[in-house]
Write a protein that holds these residues in place. Structure first.
Motif, PDB file in Angstrom:
ATOM      1  N   SER A 254       3.065   0.527  16.841  1.00  0.00           N
ATOM      2  CA  SER A 254       2.301   0.346  17.870  1.00  0.00           C
ATOM      3  C   SER A 254       0.862   1.068  17.496  1.00  0.00           C
ATOM      4  O   SER A 254      -0.424   0.300  17.796  1.00  0.00           O
ATOM      5  N   GLU A 255       0.696   1.585  16.331  1.00  0.00           N
ATOM      6  CA  GLU A 255      -0.607   2.280  15.855  1.00  0.00           C
ATOM      7  C   GLU A 255      -1.140   0.916  14.839  1.00  0.00           C
ATOM      8  O   GLU A 255      -2.389   0.881  14.833  1.00  0.00           O
ATOM      9  N   GLN A 256      -0.391   0.366  14.011  1.00  0.00           N
ATOM     10  CA  GLN A 256      -0.641  -0.458  13.371  1.00  0.00           C
ATOM     11  C   GLN A 256      -1.426  -1.649  13.993  1.00  0.00           C
ATOM     12  O   GLN A 256      -2.281  -2.570  13.529  1.00  0.00           O
ATOM     13  N   ALA A 257      -0.656  -2.046  15.107  1.00  0.00           N
ATOM     14  CA  ALA A 257      -1.043  -3.127  16.002  1.00  0.00           C
ATOM     15  C   ALA A 257      -2.652  -2.729  16.512  1.00  0.00           C
ATOM     16  O   ALA A 257      -3.301  -4.041  17.009  1.00  0.00           O
ATOM     17  N   LYS A 258      -3.202  -1.734  16.682  1.00  0.00           N
ATOM     18  CA  LYS A 258      -4.387  -1.676  16.976  1.00  0.00           C
ATOM     19  C   LYS A 258      -5.758  -2.028  16.183  1.00  0.00           C
ATOM     20  O   LYS A 258      -6.842  -2.349  16.439  1.00  0.00           O
ATOM     21  N   ARG A 259      -5.319  -2.680  14.849  1.00  0.00           N
ATOM     22  CA  ARG A 259      -6.074  -3.524  13.997  1.00  0.00           C
ATOM     23  C   ARG A 259      -6.464  -4.529  14.579  1.00  0.00           C
ATOM     24  O   ARG A 259      -7.757  -5.348  14.467  1.00  0.00           O
ATOM     25  N   HIS A 260      -6.050  -5.198  15.947  1.00  0.00           N
ATOM     26  CA  HIS A 260      -6.308  -6.267  16.565  1.00  0.00           C
ATOM     27  C   HIS A 260      -7.207  -6.096  17.763  1.00  0.00           C
ATOM     28  O   HIS A 260      -7.372  -6.853  18.466  1.00  0.00           O
ATOM     29  N   GLN A 261      -7.787  -4.793  17.855  1.00  0.00           N
ATOM     30  CA  GLN A 261      -8.450  -4.338  18.774  1.00  0.00           C
ATOM     31  C   GLN A 261      -9.835  -4.942  18.542  1.00  0.00           C
ATOM     32  O   GLN A 261     -10.874  -5.037  19.455  1.00  0.00           O
TER      33      GLN A 261
END
Length: 202
Positions: free
Chosen positions: A124-131
């Protein structure tokens, strides 16, 4: 304001100017690649952008498509051509991505757009790169590029997402220019490119 309006405007304006200025280099590199890589000039691939929206990334192709007797592609280092090495070392392979910036798929500064197959592997933390909109260069690129671990790369990406600003982007631009001139971090040790991300337990 900066992230949603000012930065996209200047990205597109600068990309248009850069594409015009770099057009002679663009043409020369394309001719050389066509001559020494069996006519194959561009590398295109589906990549996830902001909010994981898929777009078609375009770069100069630096490797041939040579295969072994079983029909499998040879290792990257064996397929990287001499002209491809020069293009990669000078980061000229990134020039066609100016077209991606003009389309709004990419920015000059942001987390690098990685493979679509990685989407299901992020926590969930790594997916924030797509913000944020992905970039040609970013905080991870000026702090090791392909020589750092995946966990450290994602750590840098998320830090950028949380701290994005005009001054940080300006700092990354200057550091990128410095890195290009020093040709640092282009490849991981013993490889032409970084190894694939296999998940947080891989």
């Amino acid at each position: 304001m900066y992230r949603n309006f000012i930065k996209p405007f200047f990205d597109k304006l600068t990309a248009l100017i850069a594409l015009v200025v770099a057009s002679p280099i663009f043409i020369i590199v394309a001719i050389l690649l066509a001559a020494f890589q069996k006519g194959k000039v561009f590398f295109t691939q589906r990549r996830p952008g902001k909010n994981a929206k898929i777009f078609m990334l375009v770069k100069f192709k630096t490797m041939r498509d040579d295969k072994d007797e079983q029909g499998e592609l040879l290792p990257d280092a064996d397929r990287l051509t001499w002209i491809g090495k020069i293009v990669r070392k000078t980061s000229m392979d990134e020039i066609p991505q100016l077209l991606n910036i003009l389309k709004g798929d990419m920015s000059f500064i942001g987390p690098r757009p990685l493979l679509v197959e990685y989407l299901s592997l992020y926590n969930s933390e790594q997916a924030k790169r797509h913000q944020v909109t992905p970039g040609i260069t970013g905080w991870a690129q000026v702090n090791g590029r392909n020589t750092i671990s995946w966990s450290k790369k994602f750590e840098y990406d998320i830090w950028y997402v949380k701290n994005q600003s005009f001054w940080l982007d300006l700092k990354i631009i200057f550091l990128t220019i410095f890195k290009v001139f020093k040709a640092e971090g282009i490849s991981a040790e013993g490889a032409a490119t970084i190894e694939k991300f296999t998940g947080n337990n891989g």
